[in-house]
Design a protein around this motif. Sequence first.
Motif, PDB file in Angstrom:
ATOM      1  N   VAL A  90      13.228  -5.681   0.953  1.00  0.00           N
ATOM      2  CA  VAL A  90      11.639  -6.079   1.533  1.00  0.00           C
ATOM      3  C   VAL A  90      12.041  -5.655   2.933  1.00  0.00           C
ATOM      4  O   VAL A  90      12.684  -6.057   3.796  1.00  0.00           O
ATOM      5  CB  VAL A  90      12.301  -7.556   1.432  1.00  0.00           C
ATOM      6  N   ASP A  92       9.197  -5.186   6.323  1.00  0.00           N
ATOM      7  CA  ASP A  92       7.495  -5.733   7.327  1.00  0.00           C
ATOM      8  C   ASP A  92       7.987  -4.795   8.061  1.00  0.00           C
ATOM      9  O   ASP A  92       8.602  -5.083   9.215  1.00  0.00           O
ATOM     10  CB  ASP A  92       8.508  -7.055   6.954  1.00  0.00           C
ATOM     11  N   GLN A 117      11.764  -2.718  -2.523  1.00  0.00           N
ATOM     12  CA  GLN A 117      10.910  -3.486  -3.545  1.00  0.00           C
ATOM     13  C   GLN A 117       9.918  -3.967  -3.106  1.00  0.00           C
ATOM     14  O   GLN A 117       8.799  -4.518  -3.489  1.00  0.00           O
ATOM     15  CB  GLN A 117      11.614  -4.225  -4.530  1.00  0.00           C
ATOM     16  N   SER A 118       9.012  -4.329  -1.715  1.00  0.00           N
ATOM     17  CA  SER A 118       8.431  -5.142  -0.819  1.00  0.00           C
ATOM     18  C   SER A 118       8.261  -4.224   0.382  1.00  0.00           C
ATOM     19  O   SER A 118       9.350  -4.040   1.234  1.00  0.00           O
ATOM     20  CB  SER A 118       8.553  -6.766  -0.850  1.00  0.00           C
ATOM     21  N   THR A 120       5.688  -3.990   3.585  1.00  0.00           N
ATOM     22  CA  THR A 120       4.330  -4.710   4.017  1.00  0.00           C
ATOM     23  C   THR A 120       3.847  -3.886   4.941  1.00  0.00           C
ATOM     24  O   THR A 120       4.720  -3.816   6.241  1.00  0.00           O
ATOM     25  CB  THR A 120       4.538  -6.326   4.671  1.00  0.00           C
ATOM     26  N   ARG A 147       7.813  -1.978  -5.560  1.00  0.00           N
ATOM     27  CA  ARG A 147       6.714  -3.095  -6.808  1.00  0.00           C
ATOM     28  C   ARG A 147       5.453  -3.937  -5.866  1.00  0.00           C
ATOM     29  O   ARG A 147       4.474  -4.058  -6.457  1.00  0.00           O
ATOM     30  CB  ARG A 147       8.079  -4.590  -7.023  1.00  0.00           C
ATOM     31  N   GLN A 148       5.754  -3.848  -4.987  1.00  0.00           N
ATOM     32  CA  GLN A 148       4.307  -4.886  -4.166  1.00  0.00           C
ATOM     33  C   GLN A 148       4.525  -3.888  -2.229  1.00  0.00           C
ATOM     34  O   GLN A 148       5.255  -3.584  -1.853  1.00  0.00           O
ATOM     35  CB  GLN A 148       4.675  -6.069  -2.895  1.00  0.00           C
ATOM     36  N   ASP A 150       1.234  -3.860   0.935  1.00  0.00           N
ATOM     37  CA  ASP A 150       0.145  -5.048   1.008  1.00  0.00           C
ATOM     38  C   ASP A 150      -0.120  -3.528   2.760  1.00  0.00           C
ATOM     39  O   ASP A 150       0.434  -2.837   3.544  1.00  0.00           O
ATOM     40  CB  ASP A 150       1.236  -5.758   2.333  1.00  0.00           C
TER      41      ASP A 150
END
Length: 670
Positions: A90, A92, A117-118, A120, A147-148, A150
């Motif tokens: 992750v 961010d 995978q994520s 932001t 996967r994600q 933003d």
Amino acid sequence: MEELPRSYSRLCRETGGEPQEAVLQQLRAAPRDRMDLATQSLTLDTCRALGELLQKDAQLTELVLSDCMLSEKGAILLLEGLCANTVLRVLDLKGNNLYGDAVLALGKLIRQSKSIQSLTLEWNRLGTWEDAFATFCRALACNGVLRQLDLRNNQISHQGAEELALALKSNSSLQQLDLRWNDIGLLGGRALVSCLPSNRTLWRLELAGNNVPSDVLRAVEQAMDHNQDRQATFRKNRAHTRVLSEEVRHLREEKSKQFMDLMETIEKQRAEMARSSRTSATRVGQLQEALAERHSIIGALKAKLQMTEAALALSEQKAQDLGELLATTEQDQRDLAERQAKEHRLAQQEAAERESKLLRDLSAANEKNLLLRNQVDELERKVKSQQDQLFLTRQELTNTSAELKMRAVQAEERLELEKRRSRQSLADSEQLRAKEVEHMTRHLEESERAMQERVQRLEAVRLSLEEELSRAKALALSERGQAEEELVKARNQVRLEEQQRLAHLEEKLRLLAQARDEAQSTCLQQRQAAAEAQARAGQLGLQLEGLRRRLEELQQELSNKDQEKVAEVARVRVEFQEQNGRLQAELTAQEALKEKVAALERQLKAMASDHREALLDRESDNASLREKLRLREAEIARIREEEAQRASFLQNAVLAYVQGPPLRALSPQK
């Protein structure tokens, strides 16, 4: 926990800078797998140190750098360090004003990363530079892990949306994409809608606040619903296939385990049978050796008896010199013979009684053998009945797998119990036979010891008799010399002495005859004991033969059971193959369902394409109608202006008309 702050401080000092105290506090307080530096103003030295630190960290899975006011160079250093990290999941980077070269570094990270995978990226400026954002989108198309994503509030225009649409056509991993509060517009929305049919993994796409028409939003929602349904069906099918594969694997493991247990039990039974046969063979050999030893002992006793008989013959030859004395003792010998005959008859009666006892023992042993055979037959009948029950349970097993397992376990337990019982009965019979053999061996040893003691006593008596005979001969010679010298003087005395000697010799002869009779009786008894031992040995041999036949029968039964087990294993294999066939049929049915789903998807695509064409036609009609409305509105506005001008002209005219007379009154007269 102290290792990460120490490494950060060391790297900052190596680059010539000072570590930030706030960053150190956050590193000390944060868990090992998560680094939260939100709202911390990171300097360039801190970014460089963190970039080098993140290259080697193998435990960090989440990194939060939101609102850190990163400079462009600092962001590039951090992202280059993350390119070498393989465990981060992750990331961010919210509110860091990333644009330009930082976006290029971000695209490089997305292209090289195999673990994130994520991601932001809210409140940045990725869309301000179209070339940099196009590079970012091309890297996103090559990524297979993310996967994600933003991308809210990133000033993405319709060109950026078109690049994103091209990336989504090639991407096969992205599931959630947030594009709210950008400047995508109608063209960008249409580009995203056109890419959705070729993307089957994206199931959440947010486009609020982008000036996208409602029909485009509805088309996006329909495509997302379709992808969600596809993902749900895919997960359901995958779970079903996983369950089926687990069941197949479990069945295979159970069947292999049952087969291995069956083979182990067969091997154990074979080993036990071989062990029992070896022990019985060793026992038979030991018994044969004991019989051979008994035969040798009996031969030695016979030789000793022959020697004693020879000694007795010599004594009889010596006694023939005293013929006159023997004539008087013959009557006594006859009496002794009658007594010996009576004793012999008594001994024969005792032997007959012993034989009857042995026959009764033999009949009792035969009855025991019959009882054991009846028990074995009952066990065999029980085993057959249990086999019938097993056959019935196996037929019922084809209906349900649970009943198959339960009844197979019960049948195996019953078979093991019957085997234990048969083994216990065999062990009991062998123990009884061993006890009888030990009893016989003890009896034979006791009889042998008694015979040896008697032979020793007889030898001692013979030696004493020989010594007395030698002494008597010496005395007779001396007395004869004295008698020749003093024949006249002591004739009367010699007669008296001869009478005394004759009486003494008669007594000795009588004792010798009794000893001979006792030796003969003992020899007869030993012969009878040897005959009895031979008879018992024959009986034991017959019992051994019966046991061997029983072992052969048990081996035959075991071979039959092995064949039945092999047949059962073959039947289980056939059932397993049938189950595999049914599973394959289910898999083919699933494949057919998948084909139907694909056909339905193709129909949906065709319907979606038709719907899109109809929407485009409607939009063109709406545009033409809007143009007509605009023209009508322009014409109405022109007409209104003309009417307003006319109204103003009329108003002026009316005013002029109204104000006209006073003016004329004030004007001078002509």
